[in-house]
Each structure stands twice: as structure tokens, then as C-alpha cells.
Write a protein that holds these residues in place. Structure first.
Motif, PDB file in Angstrom:
ATOM      1  N   ILE A 132       0.770  -9.393   7.350  1.00 14.61           N
ATOM      2  CA  ILE A 132       1.093  -9.663   5.944  1.00 14.61           C
ATOM      3  C   ILE A 132       0.000  -9.042   5.089  1.00 14.61           C
ATOM      4  O   ILE A 132      -1.187  -9.125   5.424  1.00 14.61           O
ATOM      5  N   ILE A 133       0.392  -8.422   3.977  1.00 13.68           N
ATOM      6  CA  ILE A 133      -0.565  -7.714   3.128  1.00 13.68           C
ATOM      7  C   ILE A 133      -0.350  -8.093   1.669  1.00 13.68           C
ATOM      8  O   ILE A 133       0.787  -8.116   1.184  1.00 13.68           O
ATOM      9  N   ALA A 134      -1.437  -8.396   0.968  1.00 16.97           N
ATOM     10  CA  ALA A 134      -1.369  -8.607  -0.479  1.00 16.97           C
ATOM     11  C   ALA A 134      -1.269  -7.239  -1.143  1.00 16.97           C
ATOM     12  O   ALA A 134      -2.162  -6.409  -0.987  1.00 16.97           O
ATOM     13  N   VAL A 135      -0.173  -6.999  -1.869  1.00 14.90           N
ATOM     14  CA  VAL A 135       0.086  -5.643  -2.379  1.00 14.90           C
ATOM     15  C   VAL A 135       0.056  -5.569  -3.904  1.00 14.90           C
ATOM     16  O   VAL A 135       0.423  -4.539  -4.475  1.00 14.90           O
ATOM     17  N   ASP A 136      -0.390  -6.642  -4.570  1.00 16.49           N
ATOM     18  CA  ASP A 136      -0.374  -6.608  -6.035  1.00 16.49           C
ATOM     19  C   ASP A 136      -1.327  -5.566  -6.602  1.00 16.49           C
ATOM     20  O   ASP A 136      -1.167  -5.131  -7.745  1.00 16.49           O
ATOM     21  N   GLU A 137      -2.349  -5.161  -5.829  1.00 14.52           N
ATOM     22  CA  GLU A 137      -3.260  -4.108  -6.286  1.00 14.52           C
ATOM     23  C   GLU A 137      -2.916  -2.756  -5.661  1.00 14.52           C
ATOM     24  O   GLU A 137      -3.666  -1.795  -5.796  1.00 14.52           O
ATOM     25  N   LEU A 138      -1.794  -2.706  -4.969  1.00 18.68           N
ATOM     26  CA  LEU A 138      -1.362  -1.464  -4.318  1.00 18.68           C
ATOM     27  C   LEU A 138      -0.100  -0.916  -4.985  1.00 18.68           C
ATOM     28  O   LEU A 138       0.634  -1.668  -5.633  1.00 18.68           O
ATOM     29  N   ALA A 139       0.134   0.346  -4.799  1.00 18.95           N
ATOM     30  CA  ALA A 139       1.393   0.944  -5.260  1.00 18.95           C
ATOM     31  C   ALA A 139       2.443   0.650  -4.193  1.00 18.95           C
ATOM     32  O   ALA A 139       2.894   1.531  -3.467  1.00 18.95           O
ATOM     33  N   TYR A 140       2.851  -0.624  -4.107  1.00 20.91           N
ATOM     34  CA  TYR A 140       3.669  -1.044  -2.968  1.00 20.91           C
ATOM     35  C   TYR A 140       5.042  -0.377  -2.932  1.00 20.91           C
ATOM     36  O   TYR A 140       5.645  -0.223  -1.864  1.00 20.91           O
ATOM     37  N   ASN A 141       5.570   0.034  -4.072  1.00 24.26           N
ATOM     38  CA  ASN A 141       6.860   0.723  -4.075  1.00 24.26           C
ATOM     39  C   ASN A 141       6.782   2.035  -3.294  1.00 24.26           C
ATOM     40  O   ASN A 141       7.738   2.440  -2.625  1.00 24.26           O
TER      41      ASN A 141
END
Length: 467
Positions: A132-141
């Protein structure tokens, strides 16, 4: 008697000798299908199986852990003794003399954020990222389009214990990317404007209706000519105002799915100029330096502010009580947009995704589903408004029953509509957000024109989207 005992011993020894001979013969004539000294298929299968006492470890990568996640880990592990949740923060708040120190402003150093982004990016590309990865600071799209994140819709059916009626699906729908949902929020926040009824009386401004930035400007100019020297709009930083305006109309300037930006359009240039005019015309009050000790007030007391409007972020239902702390007679207004729109926008405190290469997707989903369960969503440690309907209603009821909050019947009804009205996700990609802030600073300080800044933003965002 002695003779009989010896005979019995001799018989036993002879029997053992015979068994050893037969065993030796057997081992000297192996079957054609089994190599010498190899295990049978059944034996090999048994040795390959993990120890039944071993726990399956689910890893979770975050920039910084939170009390909510730690509590969820404890409760989930207690209910699922065969699973262990391992939270892997890339940043830990340092302790000094046994006390935890908090950075000024409560934020995390951007260097730490960048380190997390770089590390997770490398792990995802190399196939060894956490479950599981926190992606709110990533360009997850972008990661979703490359097939690196799991489509959570595949888990969202009743056979997996997920009942859509239990959640505000409008929030999850707003986070969808093309054909799927790749990130799950467990808490959300939205912005509203607190209004001072005494100052806004006679402006024909309906709190229940959507309004535009043009109307905002017109109403405030009218108020500026009423002869009062009281401030109009409580101060907020230019970059905060800009992000508020852009995020509410993000679909107008940015299409992430199609990888297209429209920041060079006249609509964005006009938005920049309008935002700056709010400061030039003193519609937004100048920043005041504190004079003397601040005034401490208790819950339920009012500061009696004279500002007409104040932008506020709603992270909990109790946040609504700040309106009565600001103004003697508060009102609640929707956030303006460039043109009237249905509903409001929102952001999330943390978005969690499942690594598509994880071998523990089922267990990872179970943990994500636990985070949005009524039990965890009812926790006082929750960061943001709950996406679980029952937990949401329970919090509203608790706020209504708390007499110290002084929430009027109108505010209670407004609270009930906050989450159902969240229709658009306004969380900007961190890199795009940084481009907007960095490039517009010279404009707000009068060093560059709106047109120059808009073209620069367009070029940089377009290049980033094409990466």
C-alpha cells in the motif's frame, strides 16, 4: 527363564537386521520417475508451505505515519491475527530530550517530501514497492496509466463485503481516472466561506446558491463604498487564493486524462489579474502584524470580527463552530467559482493505493476497507471528514448536541449537505502546484505580466504532462 529372554532378544535383533537390508535394497533400486534422494511431490509441497504460525506482512509506505493509521493497525491486527501491518514512514518527527518536536507550521520539509517521491517512484518502477502506498504527493494518475496501481473497483462489490450504500460514492466517483479508481481517501476536507451577517445584510447574497468570482468582486466593491472602515475579506496569502481559485475550476485549465493544459488561455490570464486586483483594491485585507498578546477565547465565545467574509477549511464538523467564534451572527457560503457549478470541490488528507505487483492485494484491500469502516471513521483520530455515511451522521449528531459549539439549525443542515455536495476533486498534482506557486510569485509582486507568467506555466506544465 534366562534362556527364554535371550531368545526374545535375538528375535528382535534379527527383525531389525532384516528391515535394514530391505531398506537398503529399496534405496538401491529407485523408480524412474523420482531422482535419487529427492522428496516426493507431496513432501516437497509440504515443505514449500509457510509455517502456519507465521504472519503475512502488509507494508504501507507513507511520508509520515499518523495516530489514525497506528490505531487502525492495532485494531486490524487484533481482529486478524494472521496479518501484520508494517507502516514504513520515510520521515519521523525527531525527538529532543525525550520530547517530540514539531516543525513550525506543522508541515514537513519539502526536501523530505521529495525524498519520499523519489524513493517510491524508484520502487514502483523496479517492482519492489510496498503493498500500500500513500500517493497524495505523487502523480498517481500517471502510475495508474502505466498499470502500476490496482483498480480498486475490482474489489468494490458485495461479494467482497463492500456495500456502496454505506459510503459517499460521489467522493469516490470524483477520484476516478478513466476506467477506474486507483486511490482511496479515508478523510476529506473542503473549503467554505464564513460570512458576517451584520456586514452582508442588504447585499442580496444567498448562502444557499452558488456564486462566481465576478459576483464576489461586485458585492465586495459595493461593501467597500458603504463608508465603513472595517475590513472586507480576512487576509489570505496570494498563493493560497490562487490555488483556491484554480482548484475550484481545475477542469477548466487542466485535463489530466488527456494530458492537456490550458493555462495560456485568456480565462486563466483574467483569473490572475482578478486575483491580484483583490489585493490592489484592498478587497482582501492587508496582512496585519500582531500587536501585543493574542486574545484567548473559550469554545462558544465570539471574537466579534468585523470582516465581511473569511475563507475557512472544513476538516471536521466541529470546524463549523469557528464561524460563531469569528462572528456574532455567522453565515455559511459556498466557495465562488468562475461560473456556477453543481456542488463543491474537496481534497484529501491522504490517498492510499495498492501496488499492482503486490502479492497481497486481497489483504491490502481488507486493510483499506477497514480504514473506511464505521468503526475507524468514528474515531476522534480521523483526519478529515468521514466518507462513511453512518460515521458522518454520528459526528453531526454529536456536534448538534454539543451546546458549546453553538451550531444553529441552519449550520446543522449545512453540515448534512457538506459531503453529498462534494462533486469534484481539487487536489492538484504536487509538481503542478509548485509550478503555479513559483511562477506566479513574480506576478503578484509586480515583476512580471500575467501573460508572461501564463505562458511560462503553460510550457512547464505541458512538458511535465508529456513526461
Amino acid at each position: 527363564m534366562k534362556h527364554k529372554m535371550i531368545g526374545k532378544k535375538g528375535f528382535i535383533l534379527s527383525l531389525i537386521t532384516l528391515m535394514l537390508v530391505l531398506s537398503a535394497c529399496s534405496s538401491s533400486n529407485p523408480s524412474a520417475s523420482s531422482p535419487v534422494n529427492s522428496l516426493s511431490n507431496e513432501e516437497k509441497s509440504a515443505t514449500d508451505k509457510p509455517n502456519s504460525n507465521e504472519k503475512k506482512v502488509i507494508t504501507l509506505s507513507v511520508i509520515k505515519s499518523t495516530r489514525f493509521l497506528e490505531l487502525a493497525k492495532e485494531k486490524f491486527e487484533a481482529a486478524n491475527p494472521t496479518i501484520k501491518i508494517e507502516i514504513k514512514p520515510s520521515y519521523t518527527v525527531p525527538e529532543v530530550s525525550g520530547r517530540i518536536t514539531v516543525a513550525r507550521g506543522g508541515g514537513i520539509n519539502p526536501v523530505e517530501v521529495e525524498k519520499f517521491v523519489t524513493t517510491v517512484n524508484a520502487e514502483l518502477m523496479n517492482g519492489n514497492a510496498s503493498d500500500i502506498i500513500a500517493v497524495d504527493e505523487l502523480a498517481y494518475n500517471k502510475y495508474a496509466e502505466k498499470g502500476l496501481l490496482t483498480n480498486l473497483i475490482d474489489f468494490m462489490d458485495k461479494t467482497n463485503g463492500f456495500n456502496q450504500d454505506d459510503y459517499f460514492m460521489n467522493v469516490l466517483d470524483a477520484l476516478k481516472n478513466k476506467d477506474g479508481l486507483y486511490a482511496l481517501p479515508y478523510g476529506v476536507m473542503t473549503s467554505v466561506w464564513f460570512g458576517n451577517q451584520e456586514r452582508l445584510a442588504g447585499l442580496n447574497l444567498d448562502p444557499a446558491k452558488a456564486w462566481t468570482w465576478d459576483e464576489f468582486e461586485k458585492k465586495m466593491k459595493t461593501l467597500a463604498n458603504d463608508g465603513s472602515k472595517d475590513p472586507l475579506v480576512r487576509y489570505l496569502n496570494p498563493d493560497k487564493l490562487l490555488l483556491e481559485m484554480v482548484s475550484k475550476d481545475m477542469d477548466k485549465f487542466l485535463d489530466v486524462n488527456e494530458k492537456k493544459a490550458k493555462f495560456q488561455d485568456q480565462a486563466f490570464i483574467d483569473m490572475l489579474k482578478q486575483a491580484k486586483s483583490f489585493y490592489d483594491l484592498k478587497i482582501i485585507s492587508p496582512l496585519e502584524q500582531p500587536k501585543g498578546p493574542g486574545k484567548a477565547i473559550k469554545m462558544g465565545e465570539s471574537l466579534g470580527l468585523k470582516d465581511a467574509l473569511s475563507l475557512s477549511e472544513i476538516t471536521t464538523y466541529s470546524s463549523l463552530s469557528f464561524a460563531s467564534m469569528f462572528y456574532d451572527k455567522p453565515l455559511l457560503y459556498q466557495a465562488p467559482t468562475s461560473e456556477p457549478k453543481d456542488g463543491n470541490s474537496f481534497e484529501s488528507n491522504m490517498l492510499l493505493s495498492i501496488n499492482n505487483k503486490s502479492e497481497n492485494k486481497k489483504e491490502a484491500w481488507s486493510f483499506l476497507q477497514f480504514l473506511i469502516s464505521e468503526e475507524m471513521q468514528s474515531s476522534p483520530e480521523l483526519e478529515g471528514l468521514p466518507v462513511n455515511k453512518k460515521a458522518s451522521q454520528a459526528q453531526i449528531d454529536a456536534s448538534a448536541a454539543n451546546k458549546d459549539m453553538k451550531l444553529s439549525p441552519e449550520f446543522i443542515e449545512a453540515a448534512k449537505e457538506l459531503l453529498p455536495q462534494l462533486k469534484r476533486y481539487s487536489g492538484l498534482d504536487p509538481k503542478i502546484k509548485k509550478i503555479l506557486i513559483d511562477e506566479t510569485e513574480p506576478f503578484f509582486s509586480g515583476q512580471k505580466s500575467a501573460e508572461t507568467v501564463a505562458n511560462s506555466i503553460q510550457n512547464k506544465v505541458s512538458l511535465y504532462l508529456e513526461e
